[in-house]
Design a protein around this motif. Sequence first.
Motif, mmCIF file in Angstrom:
data_model
loop_
_atom_site.group_PDB
_atom_site.id
_atom_site.type_symbol
_atom_site.label_atom_id
_atom_site.label_comp_id
_atom_site.label_asym_id
_atom_site.label_seq_id
_atom_site.Cartn_x
_atom_site.Cartn_y
_atom_site.Cartn_z
ATOM 1 N N LEU A 1 22.815 3.594 21.349
ATOM 2 C CA LEU A 1 21.863 3.708 22.456
ATOM 3 C C LEU A 1 22.244 4.816 23.426
ATOM 4 O O LEU A 1 21.368 5.435 24.041
ATOM 5 C CB LEU A 1 21.741 2.381 23.199
ATOM 6 N N GLU A 2 23.528 5.110 23.547
ATOM 7 C CA GLU A 2 23.973 6.192 24.435
ATOM 8 C C GLU A 2 23.446 7.552 23.975
ATOM 9 O O GLU A 2 23.459 8.517 24.732
ATOM 10 C CB GLU A 2 25.504 6.238 24.518
ATOM 11 N N ASP A 3 23.002 7.638 22.730
ATOM 12 C CA ASP A 3 22.471 8.890 22.179
ATOM 13 C C ASP A 3 20.983 9.059 22.448
ATOM 14 O O ASP A 3 20.399 10.086 22.082
ATOM 15 C CB ASP A 3 22.696 8.928 20.657
ATOM 16 N N LEU A 4 20.358 8.074 23.058
ATOM 17 C CA LEU A 4 18.903 8.052 23.208
ATOM 18 C C LEU A 4 18.354 9.314 23.878
ATOM 19 O O LEU A 4 17.374 9.891 23.407
ATOM 20 C CB LEU A 4 18.476 6.806 23.984
ATOM 21 N N ASP A 5 18.969 9.766 24.958
ATOM 22 C CA ASP A 5 18.451 10.956 25.646
ATOM 23 C C ASP A 5 18.498 12.182 24.741
ATOM 24 O O ASP A 5 17.549 12.972 24.705
ATOM 25 C CB ASP A 5 19.216 11.216 26.945
ATOM 26 N N GLY A 6 19.587 12.351 24.006
ATOM 27 C CA GLY A 6 19.703 13.485 23.094
ATOM 28 C C GLY A 6 18.695 13.417 21.972
ATOM 29 O O GLY A 6 18.088 14.435 21.595
ATOM 30 N N ILE A 7 18.487 12.219 21.427
ATOM 31 C CA ILE A 7 17.509 12.042 20.353
ATOM 32 C C ILE A 7 16.101 12.296 20.880
ATOM 33 O O ILE A 7 15.304 13.000 20.242
ATOM 34 C CB ILE A 7 17.639 10.639 19.732
ATOM 35 N N ALA A 8 15.794 11.767 22.051
ATOM 36 C CA ALA A 8 14.464 11.971 22.639
ATOM 37 C C ALA A 8 14.216 13.453 22.921
ATOM 38 O O ALA A 8 13.094 13.944 22.721
ATOM 39 C CB ALA A 8 14.319 11.142 23.911
ATOM 40 N N ALA A 9 15.230 14.166 23.359
ATOM 41 C CA ALA A 9 15.084 15.603 23.619
ATOM 42 C C ALA A 9 14.798 16.351 22.316
ATOM 43 O O ALA A 9 13.957 17.257 22.283
ATOM 44 C CB ALA A 9 16.334 16.155 24.292
ATOM 45 N N LEU A 10 15.477 15.970 21.232
ATOM 46 C CA LEU A 10 15.216 16.599 19.932
ATOM 47 C C LEU A 10 13.790 16.333 19.477
ATOM 48 O O LEU A 10 13.133 17.228 18.925
ATOM 49 C CB LEU A 10 16.196 16.088 18.881
ATOM 50 N N GLU A 11 13.308 15.124 19.682
ATOM 51 C CA GLU A 11 11.923 14.799 19.316
ATOM 52 C C GLU A 11 10.957 15.772 19.976
ATOM 53 O O GLU A 11 10.027 16.260 19.339
ATOM 54 C CB GLU A 11 11.571 13.372 19.764
#
Length: 147
Positions: free
Chosen positions: A11-21
Amino acid sequence: MIKLVIRRGRLEDLDGIAALEQVCFASPWSRESLYRDMAENQMAMYFVAELDEEVVGYLGIWLVSEEGYINNVAVSPSHRRRRIGSALIEAMLEATQAEGIIAHTLEVRTGNEAAKRLYEKFGFKEAGLRKGYYEDNGEDAVIMWRY
């Protein structure tokens, strides 16, 4: 030298994943949808690629019975052509096969030749077509399977 790290997503990766999206897809998943999938979907498994503690790629898959449905593979445009997508797929295949997954599937835009070649490298084969699958422009999707 900065080393690429491939690991299970958290879950700590959520911001990075959302930015990639946002930078990789014409119809990106919302941060909220990603959060629900990562936090609440027991079938979901995520993998991230990190360089210098920055999420530069990710892969999401749903495990259903003995099949894995790959819903997204994304690599930051500034980090493409560095085998990051391959590393994510390799890690996912190893982990999901250990979980008993014997088949994997995904959809890819008909015009995304680079992605199709990447998947073919791992044994995925074209198995069908979904007409007008992509909402942003009505492009067809090629269905690919790996057994």
